[in-house]
Design a protein around this motif. Structure first.
Motif, PDB file in Angstrom:
ATOM      1  N   PRO A  61       1.058  -1.215   0.243  1.00 20.07           N
ATOM      2  CA  PRO A  61      -0.418   0.103   0.278  1.00 20.07           C
ATOM      3  C   PRO A  61       0.683   1.338  -0.016  1.00 20.07           C
ATOM      4  O   PRO A  61       0.546   2.454  -0.640  1.00 20.07           O
ATOM      5  N   ALA A  62       1.920   0.973   1.023  1.00 14.05           N
ATOM      6  CA  ALA A  62       2.773   2.608   0.871  1.00 14.05           C
ATOM      7  C   ALA A  62       3.322   2.710  -0.469  1.00 14.05           C
ATOM      8  O   ALA A  62       3.580   4.394  -1.020  1.00 14.05           O
ATOM      9  N   LEU A  63       3.922   1.684  -1.814  1.00 17.86           N
ATOM     10  CA  LEU A  63       4.148   2.070  -2.874  1.00 17.86           C
ATOM     11  C   LEU A  63       3.448   2.435  -3.733  1.00 17.86           C
ATOM     12  O   LEU A  63       3.118   2.919  -4.569  1.00 17.86           O
ATOM     13  N   CYS A  64       1.705   1.540  -3.884  1.00 12.75           N
ATOM     14  CA  CYS A  64       1.056   2.432  -4.127  1.00 12.75           C
ATOM     15  C   CYS A  64       0.257   3.537  -4.354  1.00 12.75           C
ATOM     16  O   CYS A  64       0.196   3.928  -5.514  1.00 12.75           O
ATOM     17  N   ASP A  65       0.325   4.002  -2.672  1.00 15.46           N
ATOM     18  CA  ASP A  65      -0.242   5.373  -2.670  1.00 15.46           C
ATOM     19  C   ASP A  65       0.374   6.218  -3.007  1.00 15.46           C
ATOM     20  O   ASP A  65       1.593   7.100  -2.586  1.00 15.46           O
ATOM     21  N   GLN A  66       0.131   7.213  -4.040  1.00 17.52           N
ATOM     22  CA  GLN A  66       0.325   8.439  -4.658  1.00 17.52           C
ATOM     23  C   GLN A  66       0.105   9.421  -4.186  1.00 17.52           C
ATOM     24  O   GLN A  66       1.062  10.219  -4.301  1.00 17.52           O
ATOM     25  N   ARG A  67      -0.626   9.535  -2.811  1.00 18.37           N
ATOM     26  CA  ARG A  67      -1.181  10.369  -1.873  1.00 18.37           C
ATOM     27  C   ARG A  67       0.070  10.972  -0.852  1.00 18.37           C
ATOM     28  O   ARG A  67       0.461  11.623  -0.227  1.00 18.37           O
ATOM     29  N   LYS A  68       0.495   9.759  -0.359  1.00 17.13           N
ATOM     30  CA  LYS A  68       1.520   9.780   0.436  1.00 17.13           C
ATOM     31  C   LYS A  68       2.781   9.943   0.500  1.00 17.13           C
ATOM     32  O   LYS A  68       3.081   8.899  -0.621  1.00 17.13           O
ATOM     33  N   GLU A  69       3.588  10.575   0.783  1.00 14.33           N
ATOM     34  CA  GLU A  69       4.936  10.554   0.581  1.00 14.33           C
ATOM     35  C   GLU A  69       5.631   9.392   1.204  1.00 14.33           C
ATOM     36  O   GLU A  69       5.478   8.536   2.308  1.00 14.33           O
ATOM     37  N   LEU A  70       6.380   8.620   0.270  1.00 20.47           N
ATOM     38  CA  LEU A  70       7.335   7.551   0.199  1.00 20.47           C
ATOM     39  C   LEU A  70       8.533   7.789   0.812  1.00 20.47           C
ATOM     40  O   LEU A  70       9.702   8.258   0.128  1.00 20.47           O
ATOM     41  N   ARG A  71       8.709   7.240   2.160  1.00 22.95           N
ATOM     42  CA  ARG A  71       9.807   7.465   3.025  1.00 22.95           C
ATOM     43  C   ARG A  71      10.915   5.959   3.433  1.00 22.95           C
ATOM     44  O   ARG A  71      10.568   4.839   3.500  1.00 22.95           O
ATOM     45  N   PRO A  72      11.984   5.795   2.188  1.00 21.61           N
ATOM     46  CA  PRO A  72      12.481   4.286   2.386  1.00 21.61           C
ATOM     47  C   PRO A  72      12.870   4.450   3.589  1.00 21.61           C
ATOM     48  O   PRO A  72      13.628   4.721   4.337  1.00 21.61           O
ATOM     49  N   PRO A  73      13.181   2.657   4.076  1.00 22.72           N
ATOM     50  CA  PRO A  73      13.577   2.911   5.469  1.00 22.72           C
ATOM     51  C   PRO A  73      14.794   2.248   5.036  1.00 22.72           C
ATOM     52  O   PRO A  73      15.494   1.736   4.665  1.00 22.72           O
ATOM     53  N   LYS A  74      15.515   2.805   6.401  1.00 18.01           N
ATOM     54  CA  LYS A  74      16.367   2.013   6.164  1.00 18.01           C
ATOM     55  C   LYS A  74      17.291   0.535   6.288  1.00 18.01           C
ATOM     56  O   LYS A  74      16.453  -0.298   6.637  1.00 18.01           O
ATOM     57  N   MET A  75      17.978   0.127   5.485  1.00 18.59           N
ATOM     58  CA  MET A  75      18.318  -1.189   5.002  1.00 18.59           C
ATOM     59  C   MET A  75      19.801  -1.492   5.020  1.00 18.59           C
ATOM     60  O   MET A  75      20.075  -0.565   4.234  1.00 18.59           O
ATOM     61  N   LYS A  76      19.975  -2.784   4.941  1.00 14.46           N
ATOM     62  CA  LYS A  76      21.369  -3.063   4.904  1.00 14.46           C
ATOM     63  C   LYS A  76      22.047  -3.083   3.219  1.00 14.46           C
ATOM     64  O   LYS A  76      20.871  -3.890   2.761  1.00 14.46           O
ATOM     65  N   ASN A  77      22.616  -2.750   2.723  1.00 11.93           N
ATOM     66  CA  ASN A  77      22.420  -2.912   0.911  1.00 11.93           C
ATOM     67  C   ASN A  77      23.169  -4.744   0.694  1.00 11.93           C
ATOM     68  O   ASN A  77      22.864  -5.035  -0.126  1.00 11.93           O
ATOM     69  N   SER A  78      23.644  -5.402   1.572  1.00 14.98           N
ATOM     70  CA  SER A  78      24.200  -6.603   1.720  1.00 14.98           C
ATOM     71  C   SER A  78      23.731  -7.710   2.639  1.00 14.98           C
ATOM     72  O   SER A  78      24.217  -7.064   4.400  1.00 14.98           O
ATOM     73  N   PRO A  79      23.494  -8.467   2.631  1.00 13.67           N
ATOM     74  CA  PRO A  79      23.517  -9.977   4.058  1.00 13.67           C
ATOM     75  C   PRO A  79      25.525  -9.483   4.452  1.00 13.67           C
ATOM     76  O   PRO A  79      25.484  -9.862   5.722  1.00 13.67           O
ATOM     77  N   ASP A  80      25.791  -9.156   3.996  1.00 17.18           N
ATOM     78  CA  ASP A  80      27.728  -9.163   3.990  1.00 17.18           C
ATOM     79  C   ASP A  80      27.985  -8.301   5.340  1.00 17.18           C
ATOM     80  O   ASP A  80      28.636  -8.404   5.855  1.00 17.18           O
ATOM     81  N   GLU A  81      27.098  -7.374   5.206  1.00 15.14           N
ATOM     82  CA  GLU A  81      27.070  -6.183   6.406  1.00 15.14           C
ATOM     83  C   GLU A  81      26.739  -7.035   7.694  1.00 15.14           C
ATOM     84  O   GLU A  81      26.448  -5.152   8.641  1.00 15.14           O
ATOM     85  N   LEU A  82      25.846  -7.320   7.887  1.00 16.09           N
ATOM     86  CA  LEU A  82      25.400  -8.134   8.855  1.00 16.09           C
ATOM     87  C   LEU A  82      26.120  -8.665   9.668  1.00 16.09           C
ATOM     88  O   LEU A  82      27.249  -9.995   8.889  1.00 16.09           O
ATOM     89  N   PRO A  83      26.570  -9.180  11.384  1.00 17.88           N
ATOM     90  CA  PRO A  83      27.302 -10.078  11.772  1.00 17.88           C
ATOM     91  C   PRO A  83      27.224 -11.237  11.699  1.00 17.88           C
ATOM     92  O   PRO A  83      25.566 -11.551  10.431  1.00 17.88           O
ATOM     93  N   SER A  84      27.881 -12.282  11.323  1.00 17.12           N
ATOM     94  CA  SER A  84      27.892 -13.724  10.963  1.00 17.12           C
ATOM     95  C   SER A  84      26.770 -14.535  10.784  1.00 17.12           C
ATOM     96  O   SER A  84      26.162 -15.107  10.428  1.00 17.12           O
ATOM     97  N   TYR A  85      26.106 -14.210  13.116  1.00 16.44           N
ATOM     98  CA  TYR A  85      25.209 -15.240  12.696  1.00 16.44           C
ATOM     99  C   TYR A  85      23.807 -14.120  12.601  1.00 16.44           C
ATOM    100  O   TYR A  85      22.946 -15.250  11.516  1.00 16.44           O
ATOM    101  N   LEU A  86      24.040 -13.593  12.020  1.00 12.62           N
ATOM    102  CA  LEU A  86      22.727 -13.117  10.948  1.00 12.62           C
ATOM    103  C   LEU A  86      22.412 -13.071   9.686  1.00 12.62           C
ATOM    104  O   LEU A  86      21.506 -13.160   9.387  1.00 12.62           O
ATOM    105  N   GLN A  87      24.119 -13.450   8.875  1.00 22.00           N
ATOM    106  CA  GLN A  87      23.810 -14.125   8.278  1.00 22.00           C
ATOM    107  C   GLN A  87      23.691 -15.506   7.284  1.00 22.00           C
ATOM    108  O   GLN A  87      22.743 -15.913   6.711  1.00 22.00           O
ATOM    109  N   ASN A  88      24.021 -16.140   8.707  1.00 20.85           N
ATOM    110  CA  ASN A  88      24.106 -17.467   8.700  1.00 20.85           C
ATOM    111  C   ASN A  88      21.955 -17.844   8.890  1.00 20.85           C
ATOM    112  O   ASN A  88      21.705 -18.630   7.856  1.00 20.85           O
TER     113      ASN A  88
END
Length: 133
Positions: A61-88
């Motif tokens: 809904p957030a991606l489709c609703d043209q009336r709402k401002e779309l703010r991208p959430p912060k995301m890691k660019n790659s699983p490599d940026e996560l600690p190894s236990y989270l990568q696994n």
């Protein structure tokens, strides 16, 4: 601002500094198809729209609703940026249902998220005090 669906997809993708190929890999949609969607030449099916929203880390809904401002959430660019236990965890096929549920929860209103967190905490405590349940 009245953006098309494709423009919103492009803006989110570029905000993450992803190429169309990167979005293709994350969504399972071909690069030429993503290009056509971004340029407004094609409209995605519901399945493809859901895949794009999930890959970009926003609700459909957030991606489709043209009336709402779309703010991208912060995301890691790659699983490599996560600690190894989270990568696994992320790379394990069995984690997929948990990751999908976490994504769904992240798109709920704050009040609903707080309520569900309270319920989970209560269930964990109950389990701790009575492990046979």
């Amino acid at each position: 601002m009245n953006e098309s669906f494709g423009s919103r997809v492009r803006r989110l993708r570029q905000a993450r500094r992803w190429s169309q190929q990167e979005l293709s890999l994350r969504s399972g949609i071909s690069t030429p198809h993503i290009s056509s969607i971004e340029r407004g030449k094609r409209f995605p099916s519901l399945d493809y729209a859901i895949r794009l929203a999930n890959a970009l880390g926003v609700s459909l809904p957030a991606l489709c609703d043209q009336r709402k401002e779309l703010r991208p959430p912060k995301m890691k660019n790659s699983p490599d940026e996560l600690p190894s236990y989270l990568q696994n965890f992320v790379l394990n096929e069995e984690s997929t249902p948990y990751l999908e549920m976490a994504h769904r929860l992240s798109t709920l209103p704050k009040q609903d998220t707080e309520f569900l967190s309270l319920v989970v905490d209560l269930l964990v405590e109950r389990r701790r005090t009575d492990p046979d349940r």
